[in-house]
Design an enzyme around this catalytic site. Structure first.
Site, PDB file in Angstrom:
ATOM      1  N   HIS A   1      -9.206   2.257  -1.133  1.00 33.29           N
ATOM      2  CA  HIS A   1      -8.939   1.752  -3.027  1.00 33.29           C
ATOM      3  C   HIS A   1      -8.579   0.531  -2.991  1.00 33.29           C
ATOM      4  O   HIS A   1      -7.824  -0.239  -2.624  1.00 33.29           O
ATOM      5  CB  HIS A   1      -8.198   2.636  -3.720  1.00 33.29           C
ATOM      6  CG  HIS A   1      -6.353   2.540  -2.817  1.00 33.29           C
ATOM      7  ND1 HIS A   1      -5.591   3.092  -2.356  1.00 33.29           N
ATOM      8  CD2 HIS A   1      -5.310   2.213  -4.156  1.00 33.29           C
ATOM      9  CE1 HIS A   1      -4.639   2.413  -2.029  1.00 33.29           C
ATOM     10  NE2 HIS A   1      -4.225   1.975  -3.467  1.00 33.29           N
TER      11      HIS A   1
ATOM     12  N   GLN B   1       1.012  -1.210  -0.063  1.00 27.51           N
ATOM     13  CA  GLN B   1       0.171  -0.180  -0.157  1.00 27.51           C
ATOM     14  C   GLN B   1       0.260   1.607   0.307  1.00 27.51           C
ATOM     15  O   GLN B   1       1.961   1.428   0.861  1.00 27.51           O
ATOM     16  CB  GLN B   1      -1.198  -0.013   1.673  1.00 27.51           C
ATOM     17  CG  GLN B   1      -1.568   1.281   1.171  1.00 27.51           C
ATOM     18  CD  GLN B   1      -2.983   1.283   2.552  1.00 27.51           C
ATOM     19  OE1 GLN B   1      -3.136   0.961   3.506  1.00 27.51           O
ATOM     20  NE2 GLN B   1      -4.360   1.891   2.079  1.00 27.51           N
TER      21      GLN B   1
HETATM   22  P1  5GP Z   1      -1.324   0.874  -3.217  1.00 29.59           P
HETATM   23  O1  5GP Z   1      -0.111   0.612  -3.996  1.00 29.59           O
HETATM   24  O2  5GP Z   1      -1.858   1.432  -2.940  1.00 29.59           O
HETATM   25  O3  5GP Z   1      -2.626  -0.040  -3.397  1.00 29.59           O
HETATM   26  O4  5GP Z   1      -2.186   1.874  -4.647  1.00 29.59           O
HETATM   27  C1  5GP Z   1      -1.985   3.221  -5.096  1.00 29.59           C
HETATM   28  C2  5GP Z   1      -2.310   2.721  -6.840  1.00 29.59           C
HETATM   29  O5  5GP Z   1      -2.665   4.686  -6.816  1.00 29.59           O
HETATM   30  C3  5GP Z   1      -1.223   2.668  -7.327  1.00 29.59           C
HETATM   31  O6  5GP Z   1      -1.572   2.076  -8.316  1.00 29.59           O
HETATM   32  C4  5GP Z   1      -0.577   4.091  -8.361  1.00 29.59           C
HETATM   33  O7  5GP Z   1      -0.472   3.761  -9.388  1.00 29.59           O
HETATM   34  C5  5GP Z   1      -1.701   4.812  -7.789  1.00 29.59           C
HETATM   35  N1  5GP Z   1      -1.944   6.528  -8.225  1.00 29.59           N
HETATM   36  C6  5GP Z   1      -0.061   7.517  -7.500  1.00 29.59           C
HETATM   37  N2  5GP Z   1      -0.913   8.172  -7.718  1.00 29.59           N
HETATM   38  C7  5GP Z   1      -1.642   8.127  -8.533  1.00 29.59           C
HETATM   39  C8  5GP Z   1      -1.776   9.902  -8.873  1.00 29.59           C
HETATM   40  O8  5GP Z   1      -1.974  10.607  -8.492  1.00 29.59           O
HETATM   41  N3  5GP Z   1      -2.712   9.521 -10.260  1.00 29.59           N
HETATM   42  C9  5GP Z   1      -4.369   7.975  -9.994  1.00 29.59           C
HETATM   43  N4  5GP Z   1      -4.701   8.481 -11.170  1.00 29.59           N
HETATM   44  N5  5GP Z   1      -3.137   7.116  -9.834  1.00 29.59           N
HETATM   45  C10 5GP Z   1      -2.332   7.509  -8.771  1.00 29.59           C
END
Ligand code: 5GP
Ligand code: ZN
Length: 114
Positions: free
Chosen positions: A100, A94
């Site tokens: 999300h 994360q």
């Molecule tokens: P996690 O690693 O926390 O499960 O997922 C975070 C997700 O947010 C990642 O897949 C990353 O690519 C996406 N993400 C990070 N910053 C941004 C942003 O500024 N805009 C969008 N649309 N996605 C983002």
């Protein structure tokens, strides 16, 4: 929350490619897609991780999941298959601490994930 990236997207302070919006949920395309469809479905209310969920959140979590399935259907990937997942905390990868639901599809997925 003021300095949360996804709260800023929810407030339209940072641009995003929005797929769906209502008064409780926002869905937008991931900036670094890992599949032809890679959508993030988020509650508008800030919740940092699944560890912070309370029984009152059962409704919104259900809405996130049903919205992901609806988007998959719109994209024509329901029958073929899609993946939905929440990463929670460091070992799961994360990086944004506003829950999300990842919706991934449009290609064959492998198991176990990395
Ligand atoms: P996690 O690693 O926390 O499960 O997922 C975070 C997700 O947010 C990642 O897949 C990353 O690519 C996406 N993400 C990070 N910053 C941004 C942003 O500024 N805009 C969008 N649309 N996605 C983002
Ligand atoms: Zn937030």
């Amino acid at each position: 929350m003021t300095d949360c990236l996804f709260c800023k997207i929810i407030r339209h302070e940072i641009p995003a490619s929005i797929v769906y919006e209502d008064d409780r949920i926002l869905a937008f395309n991931d900036i670094n897609p890992q599949a032809p469809t890679h959508v993030l479905v988020v509650p508008k209310r800030h919740i940092a991780t699944l560890n912070e969920l309370s029984p009152e959140d059962d409704q919104i979590v259900g809405e996130l999941v049903r919205r992901a399935a609806a988007i998959a259907k719109e994209r024509g990937i329901s029958a073929g298959g899609f993946r939905t997942l929440f990463n929670t905390n460091r070992e799961a990868g994360q990086t944004v601490f506003h829950i999300h639901l990842h919706l991934l599809g449009g290609r064959t997925m492998h198991w176990p994930p990395g």
